[in-house]
Design a protein around this motif. Structure first.
Motif, PDB file in Angstrom:
ATOM      1  N   TRP A  35      30.859  27.623  70.919  1.00  0.00           N
ATOM      2  CA  TRP A  35      32.092  27.243  70.215  1.00  0.00           C
ATOM      3  C   TRP A  35      32.742  26.050  70.911  1.00  0.00           C
ATOM      4  N   LEU A  82      27.989  22.705  50.670  1.00  0.00           N
ATOM      5  CA  LEU A  82      28.851  23.889  50.567  1.00  0.00           C
ATOM      6  C   LEU A  82      28.015  25.123  50.244  1.00  0.00           C
ATOM      7  N   SER A  85      26.138  26.250  53.224  1.00  0.00           N
ATOM      8  CA  SER A  85      26.990  26.975  54.165  1.00  0.00           C
ATOM      9  C   SER A  85      27.136  28.438  53.732  1.00  0.00           C
ATOM     10  N   TYR A  86      27.255  28.635  52.412  1.00  0.00           N
ATOM     11  CA  TYR A  86      27.370  30.000  51.874  1.00  0.00           C
ATOM     12  C   TYR A  86      26.099  30.799  52.157  1.00  0.00           C
ATOM     13  N   GLY A  89      25.892  31.819  55.673  1.00  0.00           N
ATOM     14  CA  GLY A  89      26.686  33.011  55.952  1.00  0.00           C
ATOM     15  C   GLY A  89      25.960  34.276  55.530  1.00  0.00           C
ATOM     16  N   SER A  92      23.448  35.168  58.136  1.00  0.00           N
ATOM     17  CA  SER A  92      23.918  35.875  59.333  1.00  0.00           C
ATOM     18  C   SER A  92      24.214  37.341  59.006  1.00  0.00           C
ATOM     19  N   GLN A 183      22.937  33.225  65.809  1.00  0.00           N
ATOM     20  CA  GLN A 183      24.398  33.214  65.746  1.00  0.00           C
ATOM     21  C   GLN A 183      24.929  31.799  66.013  1.00  0.00           C
ATOM     22  N   LEU A 187      26.966  29.085  63.483  1.00  0.00           N
ATOM     23  CA  LEU A 187      28.198  28.391  63.871  1.00  0.00           C
ATOM     24  C   LEU A 187      28.032  26.888  63.680  1.00  0.00           C
ATOM     25  N   HIS A 190      28.058  25.892  59.902  1.00  0.00           N
ATOM     26  CA  HIS A 190      29.397  25.918  59.310  1.00  0.00           C
ATOM     27  C   HIS A 190      30.234  24.748  59.820  1.00  0.00           C
ATOM     28  N   ASP A 193      29.531  21.629  57.956  1.00  0.00           N
ATOM     29  CA  ASP A 193      30.162  21.594  56.646  1.00  0.00           C
ATOM     30  C   ASP A 193      31.639  21.227  56.774  1.00  0.00           C
ATOM     31  N   ILE A 194      32.305  21.715  57.841  1.00  0.00           N
ATOM     32  CA  ILE A 194      33.716  21.371  58.041  1.00  0.00           C
ATOM     33  C   ILE A 194      33.846  19.867  58.272  1.00  0.00           C
ATOM     34  N   VAL A 197      33.618  17.978  55.072  1.00  0.00           N
ATOM     35  CA  VAL A 197      34.852  17.989  54.280  1.00  0.00           C
ATOM     36  C   VAL A 197      35.727  16.799  54.664  1.00  0.00           C
TER      37      VAL A 197
ATOM     38  N   TYR B  30      32.417  35.982  52.079  1.00  0.00           N
ATOM     39  CA  TYR B  30      31.802  34.662  51.931  1.00  0.00           C
ATOM     40  C   TYR B  30      31.954  34.137  50.516  1.00  0.00           C
ATOM     41  N   LEU B  78      33.893  31.189  59.250  1.00  0.00           N
ATOM     42  CA  LEU B  78      33.810  31.397  60.696  1.00  0.00           C
ATOM     43  C   LEU B  78      34.640  32.582  61.145  1.00  0.00           C
TER      44      LEU B  78
END
Lengths: 210, 131
Positions: A35, A82, A85-86, A89, A92, A183, A187, A190, A193-194, A197, B30, B78
């Motif tokens: 992180w 996007l 990214s989904y 998720g 995970s 994991q 991270l 995602h 993707d941020i 944006v 999600y 997140l």
């Protein structure tokens, strides 16, 4: 020493504090370290964003953003990233409940969407270069190719990492080490993707305003 | 020592992912995030292309939409929360945001000042940045 611990346990019997509990599990330590790396990566992107924002009008008589950018292609790229990214998720979640088939399926979807994003971005770059809008043309284009290209490189690295992780799942199974790497990978994905944006907002949407 | 309260790893929905509640709840989180993010993205693209809105306010509106979407990603993808087990993650994030704001806003401020105060003579203008 024993007395202090005993008093603490009498005070709050069900909730020993984190310092009494000893070192945190490796899963938490690894993810927290990654992180912090991601935040340093975001700071690097902030420097590139700052360079782009300062140089956005320095077109040196060359093509401007409004002439170069294609909103449809950017919209498709955004949708791809996007959606990936989904699915990342969902991957995970599949890893968390150790479902191998679902992991492979969501990883394949994530890979396909990320690769589609890269294909659209590369065709956009080659189109621009064919029209003479190379990084050498103006400071604006240098900053543009540095910022967007750096994000594209991150996505490529993420795709390679994803393939390597799927091989590890196939060969090693869901070991704790493999789970921690997955994991960190989610991270990373995602976070990409941020950053995208911010990128499409600043570069492609604000950049085409007259 | 029945229950030990460790911090939550960034990206985790609960402290022990093996004992997590049903995966359908995770899928729901999600999916909600995906729907909100897609809505915000389409609003952004509409705002950038429409002529219905007051033009000088559009960059600010786009910035607000972008920041809102980053927040949606942080919360729904997140799983960053305000809970006490997330304090370390939030503090690291806040420090990162501080540095990002300093770098971006500081660069823009300083360079705008330089552009205003060190405007070159007219005959040199075409060698420098052009508006």
């Amino acid at each position: 020493m024993n007395l202090t611990v005993a008093v603490g346990e009498v005070d709050r019997p069900s909730l020993p504090s984190t310092s009494q509990a000893g070192p945190a599990p490796k899963r938490i330590v690894v993810a927290y370290g990654f992180w912090i790396f991601l935040l340093s990566d975001v700071v690097m992107f902030a420097a590139l964003f700052a360079a782009y924002a300062v140089l956005a009008t320095a077109t040196s008589g060359g093509p401007t953003g409004a002439e170069l950018f294609d909103q449809v292609s950017v919209g498709i790229e955004t949708a791809c990233l996007l959606a990936s990214s989904y699915t990342c998720g969902l991957m995970s979640l599949a890893v968390g409940s150790r479902r191998r088939g679902a992991t492979y399926l969501t990883a394949a979807l994530t890979f396909a969407l990320g690769a589609a994003f890269l294909v659209f971005e590369l065709s956009e770059f080659t189109g621009m270069i064919a029209r003479g809008a190379t990084p050498q043309r103006s400071a604006f284009l240098s900053a543009f190719f540095t910022l967007v290209g750096c994000h594209g490189l991150h996505v490529s690295a993420g795709l390679i990492w994803l393939s390597v992780m799927m091989v590890q799942v196939a060969v090693k199974g869901f070991r704790p080490t493999v789970e921690r790497r997955l994991q960190c990978l989610s991270l990373f994905w995602h976070a990409l993707d941020i950053i995208w944006v911010g990128l499409f907002t600043v570069v492609y949407l604000m950049g085409v305003r007259p | 020592m029945t229950e030990i309260r460790f911090d939550r790893a960034p990206g985790d929905r609960s402290v022990l992912p093996e004992t997590e509640e049903k995966t359908s709840a995770g899928v729901l989180v999600y999916t909600i995030g995906l729907v909100i993010a897609a809505t915000l993205t389409s609003i952004s693209f509409w705002v950038a292309n429409t002529s219905l809105l007051w033009a000088p306010g559009i960059p600010l509106g786009l910035a607000v939409l972008g920041i809102a979407q980053m927040g949606v990603h942080l919360v729904f993808f997140l799983h960053i929360t305000t809970g006490p087990d997330n304090t370390n993650n939030v503090l690291a994030l806040a420090f990162g945001v501080l540095i990002v704001i300093l770098v971006v806003a500081g660069s823009l401020w300083i360079m705008a000042n330089l552009n205003n105060n060190m405007m070159p003579p007219l005959e040199l203008m075409d060698l420098h940045m052009q508006r």
